[in-house]
Design a protein around this motif. Structure first.
Motif, PDB file in Angstrom:
ATOM      1  N   LEU A  65      41.615  44.501 112.097  1.00 35.80           N
ATOM      2  CA  LEU A  65      41.312  45.122 110.553  1.00 35.80           C
ATOM      3  C   LEU A  65      41.471  43.735 109.410  1.00 35.80           C
ATOM      4  O   LEU A  65      41.078  43.679 108.502  1.00 35.80           O
ATOM      5  CB  LEU A  65      42.496  46.089 110.764  1.00 35.80           C
ATOM      6  N   PRO A  66      42.398  42.731 109.777  1.00 41.35           N
ATOM      7  CA  PRO A  66      42.470  41.864 108.792  1.00 41.35           C
ATOM      8  C   PRO A  66      41.526  41.006 108.676  1.00 41.35           C
ATOM      9  O   PRO A  66      41.012  40.498 107.373  1.00 41.35           O
ATOM     10  CB  PRO A  66      43.847  40.766 109.399  1.00 41.35           C
ATOM     11  N   SER A  67      40.653  40.726 109.675  1.00 41.04           N
ATOM     12  CA  SER A  67      39.250  40.136 109.492  1.00 41.04           C
ATOM     13  C   SER A  67      38.120  40.864 108.677  1.00 41.04           C
ATOM     14  O   SER A  67      37.373  40.265 108.133  1.00 41.04           O
ATOM     15  CB  SER A  67      38.927  39.710 111.018  1.00 41.04           C
ATOM     16  N   LEU A  68      38.453  42.083 109.028  1.00 42.43           N
ATOM     17  CA  LEU A  68      37.222  43.120 108.426  1.00 42.43           C
ATOM     18  C   LEU A  68      37.622  42.972 107.002  1.00 42.43           C
ATOM     19  O   LEU A  68      36.652  43.093 106.135  1.00 42.43           O
ATOM     20  CB  LEU A  68      37.466  44.654 109.002  1.00 42.43           C
ATOM     21  N   ARG A  69      39.057  42.876 106.613  1.00 42.10           N
ATOM     22  CA  ARG A  69      39.164  42.887 105.039  1.00 42.10           C
ATOM     23  C   ARG A  69      38.506  41.622 104.410  1.00 42.10           C
ATOM     24  O   ARG A  69      38.598  41.486 103.207  1.00 42.10           O
ATOM     25  CB  ARG A  69      40.769  42.863 104.868  1.00 42.10           C
ATOM     26  N   ARG A  70      38.061  40.496 105.284  1.00 45.69           N
ATOM     27  CA  ARG A  70      37.227  39.452 104.466  1.00 45.69           C
ATOM     28  C   ARG A  70      35.765  39.769 104.130  1.00 45.69           C
ATOM     29  O   ARG A  70      35.057  39.183 103.699  1.00 45.69           O
ATOM     30  CB  ARG A  70      37.175  38.306 105.274  1.00 45.69           C
ATOM     31  N   VAL A  71      35.305  41.182 104.684  1.00 36.82           N
ATOM     32  CA  VAL A  71      34.152  41.437 104.594  1.00 36.82           C
ATOM     33  C   VAL A  71      33.724  42.554 103.444  1.00 36.82           C
ATOM     34  O   VAL A  71      34.757  43.122 103.120  1.00 36.82           O
ATOM     35  CB  VAL A  71      33.611  42.330 105.794  1.00 36.82           C
ATOM     36  N   ASP A  72      32.839  42.154 102.614  1.00 36.43           N
ATOM     37  CA  ASP A  72      32.670  43.125 101.371  1.00 36.43           C
ATOM     38  C   ASP A  72      32.630  44.381 101.758  1.00 36.43           C
ATOM     39  O   ASP A  72      31.997  45.025 102.664  1.00 36.43           O
ATOM     40  CB  ASP A  72      31.101  42.811 100.830  1.00 36.43           C
ATOM     41  N   ARG A  73      33.164  45.531 101.105  1.00 35.57           N
ATOM     42  CA  ARG A  73      33.510  46.853 101.645  1.00 35.57           C
ATOM     43  C   ARG A  73      31.996  47.755 101.326  1.00 35.57           C
ATOM     44  O   ARG A  73      32.114  48.783 101.925  1.00 35.57           O
ATOM     45  CB  ARG A  73      34.580  47.502 100.753  1.00 35.57           C
ATOM     46  N   ASP A  74      31.319  47.096 100.731  1.00 37.30           N
ATOM     47  CA  ASP A  74      29.830  47.801 100.957  1.00 37.30           C
ATOM     48  C   ASP A  74      28.993  47.608 102.057  1.00 37.30           C
ATOM     49  O   ASP A  74      28.002  48.300 102.354  1.00 37.30           O
ATOM     50  CB  ASP A  74      29.174  47.212  99.540  1.00 37.30           C
ATOM     51  N   THR A  75      29.583  46.883 102.902  1.00 41.16           N
ATOM     52  CA  THR A  75      28.876  46.607 104.150  1.00 41.16           C
ATOM     53  C   THR A  75      29.000  47.636 104.976  1.00 41.16           C
ATOM     54  O   THR A  75      30.220  48.346 105.167  1.00 41.16           O
ATOM     55  CB  THR A  75      29.403  45.228 104.693  1.00 41.16           C
ATOM     56  N   THR A  76      28.091  48.117 106.010  1.00 39.20           N
ATOM     57  CA  THR A  76      27.954  49.319 107.000  1.00 39.20           C
ATOM     58  C   THR A  76      28.476  48.840 108.147  1.00 39.20           C
ATOM     59  O   THR A  76      28.345  47.505 108.596  1.00 39.20           O
ATOM     60  CB  THR A  76      26.581  49.689 106.892  1.00 39.20           C
ATOM     61  N   LEU A  77      29.665  49.621 108.529  1.00 43.49           N
ATOM     62  CA  LEU A  77      30.179  49.558 109.830  1.00 43.49           C
ATOM     63  C   LEU A  77      29.573  50.258 110.864  1.00 43.49           C
ATOM     64  O   LEU A  77      29.270  51.337 110.468  1.00 43.49           O
ATOM     65  CB  LEU A  77      31.812  49.836 109.780  1.00 43.49           C
ATOM     66  N   VAL A  78      29.137  49.846 112.018  1.00 44.60           N
ATOM     67  CA  VAL A  78      28.542  50.336 112.869  1.00 44.60           C
ATOM     68  C   VAL A  78      29.244  50.265 114.334  1.00 44.60           C
ATOM     69  O   VAL A  78      29.634  49.171 114.742  1.00 44.60           O
ATOM     70  CB  VAL A  78      27.089  49.984 113.345  1.00 44.60           C
TER      71      VAL A  78
END
Length: 255
Positions: A65-78
């Motif tokens: 989850l901390p790594s995911l927080r580096r990703v723009d929140r508009d990105t789609t997670l699959v």
């Protein structure tokens, strides 16, 4: 945009194809629980301008989850069932949960969820979610295995795979069930029959106190994998990348 894959480390791979940028199982930190990153930290740009993030399963070394927080929140997670709740917790607006056989279009690419033989529970007492591999199709076809043992149905994916991203080890001196060592990964390559096999999931994270054995684990798994592939799948080309290295996707790959 270049047509290439970049192995960031562990199971994190950037796939750039047909104007689309995907990132698999992002783990971008220097330390994860009791694990420390041996490889150089990833370039910050690896998490920028992404169209989708592909999550194979919910284990902490694949869904960080901390790594995911580096990703723009508009990105789609699959990813598999159970991902949406964690995606909402991290602030992502769009999460698509798939089971094997489902597919989603991401720009010009089609991402298809396929089976994986791996215990998917995030914690030992948690309910089961799911474990997936993905086939990314466009001008090339790339198979990302996630975490899995070899299984016979892998041969159903054979035919026109350009790249197979295959785990050949893990993060410690031993492997538990649901993983492939170099010999098992070579058998997977024989079933899949890709033009190129790239060993991943090795040489990136190590538990504290593993310094004596770390040197061997930095070089042995991918080399052993290449040796086994030479014997059981001689038509498959092996490309060994170091974390951070890229491989261009050529217009045509000779077998």
């Amino acid at each position: 945009m270049p047509q290439r894959i970049t192995w960031v480390g562990h199971a994190t791979v950037a796939i750039e194809m047909d104007g689309v940028r995907l990132l698999t199982d992002p783990v971008l930190r220097a330390q994860l629980l009791h694990l420390r990153r041996h490889a150089a930290p990833p370039d910050a740009q690896v998490a920028e301008r992404l169209d989708a993030v592909l999550i194979s399963h919910l284990h902490a070394d694949h869904l960080d989850l901390p790594s995911l927080r580096r990703v723009d929140r508009d990105t789609t997670l699959v990813g598999p069932p159970g991902l949406a709740r964690l995606g909402r917790r991290t602030g992502f607006a769009t999460t698509v949960e798939l089971v094997p056989g489902d597919r989603i279009d991401v720009g010009a690419l089609t991402v298809t969820a396929v089976d994986a033989d791996h215990d998917p529970r995030r914690w030992p007492i948690s309910r089961e979610a799911g474990a997936l591999g993905f086939v990314v199709g466009g001008s090339h076809r790339v198979y990302f295995a996630g975490d899995t043992d070899v299984f016979d149905a892998m041969r159903d994916l054979a035919g026109d795979l350009d790249i197979a991203l295959l785990p050949v080890w893990g993060w410690g001196p031993r492997l538990g069930p649901g993983h492939m060592d170099p010999e098992a990964a070579a058998r997977a390559a024989a079933l899949l029959a890709p033009r190129i096999a790239v060993p991943i999931h090795w040489g990136t994270f190590f538990p504290r106190g593993l310094a004596r054995r770390r040197g061997r684990l930095l070089v042995t798994p991918p080399r052993d994998f290449a040796d086994h592939v030479t014997r059981v799948a001689p038509d498959v080309r092996v490309e060994i990348l170091e974390p951070g290295m890229s491989l261009d996707l050529p217009a045509h790959v000779e077998r």
